[in-house]
Scaffold this active site. Sequence first.
Site, PDB file in Angstrom:
ATOM      1  N   LYS A 193       0.791  -1.238   0.000  1.00 42.34           N
ATOM      2  CA  LYS A 193       0.000   0.000   0.000  1.00 42.34           C
ATOM      3  C   LYS A 193       0.820   1.285   0.000  1.00 42.34           C
ATOM      4  O   LYS A 193       1.752   1.436   0.791  1.00 42.34           O
ATOM      5  CB  LYS A 193      -0.885   0.034   1.241  1.00 42.34           C
ATOM      6  CG  LYS A 193      -1.984  -0.969   1.212  1.00 42.34           C
ATOM      7  CD  LYS A 193      -2.835  -0.761   2.444  1.00 42.34           C
ATOM      8  CE  LYS A 193      -4.008  -1.705   2.475  1.00 42.34           C
ATOM      9  NZ  LYS A 193      -4.599  -1.733   3.805  1.00 42.34           N
ATOM     10  N   GLY A 340       7.557  -3.888   7.116  1.00 45.14           N
ATOM     11  CA  GLY A 340       6.658  -4.753   6.347  1.00 45.14           C
ATOM     12  C   GLY A 340       7.268  -6.110   6.054  1.00 45.14           C
ATOM     13  O   GLY A 340       8.014  -6.664   6.863  1.00 45.14           O
TER      14      GLY A 340
HETATM   15  P1  AMP Z   1       3.989  -4.798   2.965  1.00 42.46           P
HETATM   16  O1  AMP Z   1       3.490  -5.387   4.257  1.00 42.46           O
HETATM   17  O2  AMP Z   1       3.519  -3.429   2.697  1.00 42.46           O
HETATM   18  O3  AMP Z   1       5.471  -4.973   2.823  1.00 42.46           O
HETATM   19  O4  AMP Z   1       3.300  -5.659   1.800  1.00 42.46           O
HETATM   20  C1  AMP Z   1       3.671  -6.968   1.562  1.00 42.46           C
HETATM   21  C2  AMP Z   1       2.609  -7.659   0.752  1.00 42.46           C
HETATM   22  O5  AMP Z   1       2.469  -7.028  -0.513  1.00 42.46           O
HETATM   23  C3  AMP Z   1       2.997  -9.096   0.455  1.00 42.46           C
HETATM   24  O6  AMP Z   1       2.071  -9.945   1.094  1.00 42.46           O
HETATM   25  C4  AMP Z   1       2.903  -9.207  -1.050  1.00 42.46           C
HETATM   26  O7  AMP Z   1       2.274 -10.403  -1.471  1.00 42.46           O
HETATM   27  C5  AMP Z   1       2.046  -8.029  -1.430  1.00 42.46           C
HETATM   28  N1  AMP Z   1       2.272  -7.597  -2.813  1.00 42.46           N
HETATM   29  C6  AMP Z   1       3.434  -7.315  -3.399  1.00 42.46           C
HETATM   30  N2  AMP Z   1       3.251  -7.022  -4.709  1.00 42.46           N
HETATM   31  C7  AMP Z   1       1.932  -7.143  -4.948  1.00 42.46           C
HETATM   32  C8  AMP Z   1       1.115  -6.979  -6.106  1.00 42.46           C
HETATM   33  N3  AMP Z   1       1.632  -6.637  -7.280  1.00 42.46           N
HETATM   34  N4  AMP Z   1      -0.217  -7.175  -5.985  1.00 42.46           N
HETATM   35  C9  AMP Z   1      -0.751  -7.523  -4.781  1.00 42.46           C
HETATM   36  N5  AMP Z   1      -0.037  -7.693  -3.644  1.00 42.46           N
HETATM   37  C10 AMP Z   1       1.295  -7.492  -3.733  1.00 42.46           C
END
Ligand code: AMP
Length: 382
Positions: A193, A340
């Site tokens: 996000k 994250g």
């Molecule tokens: P964060 O906690 O913000 O580091 O987000 C990590 C999550 O983002 C992981 O579970 C990934 O699977 C997800 N993610 C990464 N790239 C994508 C994408 N292109 N579409 C959907 N989810 C994603």
Amino acid sequence: MKRVNEIDLNNKKVLIRCDFNVPIKDGVILDDTRIVKSLETIKYVLKYASNVIIISHLGRIKTYEDKMKNSLGIVCERLSNLLSEKVKFCTYEEDINSCINNNKIIMLENTRFFDLDNNKESGADDELTKFYASLADIYVFDAFGVSHREAASTMVSKYLPSAAGFLVCNEIDKLSYLFNPDRPFTIIFGGSKVSDKIGIISKLIDKSDSIIVVGAMAYTFLKAKGIDVGNSLVEDEYVPYCLDLIRKYGDKIILPIDIYEADNINSTDKTLVDINNITKMGLDIGPKTVDLIKDNIIKNKCIFVNGPAGVYENSTFEYGTKELFKILENIDAKVIVGGGDSVSAALKYSSENKFYHISTGGGAALEFLEGRDLPAIKNIGE
Ligand code: AMP
């Protein structure tokens, strides 16, 4: 912030707040990194203190069943083994003071057991903080992962002379490097996000030479540039924010040029498409994007990675994240990984000693980098 080696511990009772919130399944500790990382401080304190009292939380305690599943007893056993010294485990039903007096080192039961009593631990009940303070002469805070949370057990510096443990000092020293990094400095933002990263983007963007945006975050930026991103994850309310950044920092911001798309995140097949031909859901970056990133960071002196490049949990979409960490571990730059899912991704595809720093901090690391006060650290040693 006073450090643990700057405070007189001689013959004192010392309360150490650790972060032993380790993953446990069916009574087995799946990863003891957090326990191992606490050893330096505990061993140091043991050399000087008369008695050592260790406290930590484990999991979330909302029900009696949570309580049954989250005793720190098994962590205490592992700590005893790692220290090669008996650590006496003490529940709140026992006479804690005699437990302290009769043992060199003890571990108290999960601090969050008090959450079943009006949320006293997580709600930072002051009487509970005073109770912890009453057990010792000195408070050492070494739980960086919860330093952004005001809890009864993280605020004991209000009532005792205090110092930060080595783990906390190391996190602060290494993360602070990002406030004045050697240049060129690049930030790689990935993960899910844009909304989670706004604070950190604003804090670090002016210090950076380039910002690489991958993961799901990239699609909100691509949409802001007028690109059709198909069914990819987009935070529509942040499109104007991304457009603003692109207008202001256009040359600095690097976005994917090719991606792997599929029908959904569980898919086992994928199609490589140019960024102008997306029709499905973008779930990973493609080889041209990996090359573009490599060309951009190869001569960097510092790189901060925050978030994976794709849905790496599904092996179909791990390519970009895996390639990225392969490049990063071989690059001659200080690489800091934090926040994250980037830490679990880094440890999945590489090893800790390949990087300048992998933060155990998660949310705390991000809040620190955003420039926010961390309540548990703010008054340490004051
Ligand atoms: P964060 O906690 O913000 O580091 O987000 C990590 C999550 O983002 C992981 O579970 C990934 O699977 C997800 N993610 C990464 N790239 C994508 C994408 N292109 N579409 C959907 N989810 C994603």
